[in-house]
Design an enzyme around this catalytic site. Structure first.
Site, short mmCIF file in Angstrom:
data_model
loop_
_atom_site.label_atom_id
_atom_site.label_comp_id
_atom_site.label_asym_id
_atom_site.label_seq_id
_atom_site.Cartn_x
_atom_site.Cartn_y
_atom_site.Cartn_z
N PRO A 242 0.82 -1.22 0.00
CA PRO A 242 0.00 0.00 0.00
C PRO A 242 0.85 1.27 0.00
O PRO A 242 1.92 1.32 0.62
CB PRO A 242 -0.82 -0.11 1.29
CG PRO A 242 -0.19 -1.17 2.10
CD PRO A 242 0.67 -2.00 1.21
N HIS A 243 0.36 2.26 -0.72
CA HIS A 243 1.05 3.56 -0.83
C HIS A 243 0.03 4.60 -1.26
O HIS A 243 -1.06 4.26 -1.70
CB HIS A 243 2.21 3.48 -1.81
CG HIS A 243 1.83 2.98 -3.17
ND1 HIS A 243 1.59 1.64 -3.43
CD2 HIS A 243 1.64 3.63 -4.33
CE1 HIS A 243 1.25 1.50 -4.71
NE2 HIS A 243 1.27 2.69 -5.27
N GLY A 244 0.39 5.85 -1.14
CA GLY A 244 -0.52 6.94 -1.48
C GLY A 244 -0.59 7.20 -2.97
O GLY A 244 0.11 6.56 -3.76
#
Length: 166
Positions: free
Chosen positions: A74-76
């Site tokens: 997960p990442h922005g």
């Protein structure tokens, strides 16, 4: 003279991945809480602003961050880059897995990359984990040895110039 493993334990604030950001043997939870947990660790350690956590959820809603072999990253997205203070990484291990739309993620590696570093970080993590050695992948999913994960990611990522940033 220090061994390689002892050198890994000496990591400081200049490292993307710190031993304190590797949490093992966590109880299974839903993917959104797992993503929030990674984001919270990134926030608490000064890598990102709190708003980055919402951007990680947004990214998951747009497109799953599950990459296969029991791993999610997960990442922005988009404007959340403005919320990143410095590049960082968090590794959460869920031995029973977290459901990512029908796939089980055992390792959830939350990342924040300053500028365009997120692309290099994603690429390098994928390279490190793209190993035909299934025993190594299985051990990563189940180990209770923080040193093993730290050493493995540090030694492999150091070759790829991932861990230390100037």
């Amino acid at each position: 003279m220090k061994t390689k493993l002892e050198g890994v334990e000496d990591m400081d604030d200049n490292y993307i991945l710190r031993r304190s950001n590797i949490l093992l043997g966590l109880d299974s939870i839903d993917k959104y809480n797992a993503i929030k947990m990674t984001g919270q660790r990134l926030f608490e350690d000064g890598y990102v602003e709190r708003e980055y956590i919402d951007a990680m959820i947004e990214r998951e809603n747009d497109l799953s961050t599950y990459i296969g072999k029991g791993v999610a990253i997960p990442h922005g997205v988009g404007a959340s880059r403005n919320c990143i203070k410095k590049s960082g990484m968090v590794v959460l291990q869920f031995p029973e897995g977290v459901d990512f739309g029908g796939e089980k993620a055992y390792l959830i590696i939350g990342i924040a990359g300053l500028g365009n570093e997120h692309i290099s970080i994603l690429s390098n993590i994928a390279t490190v984990l793209d190993d035909e050695n299934e025993d190594k992948i299985e051990r990563l999913k189940k180990t209770d040895d923080v040193n093993y994960i730290t050493f493995l990611l540090h030694s492999m990522c150091s070759k790829l110039e991932l861990i230390t940033l100037k």
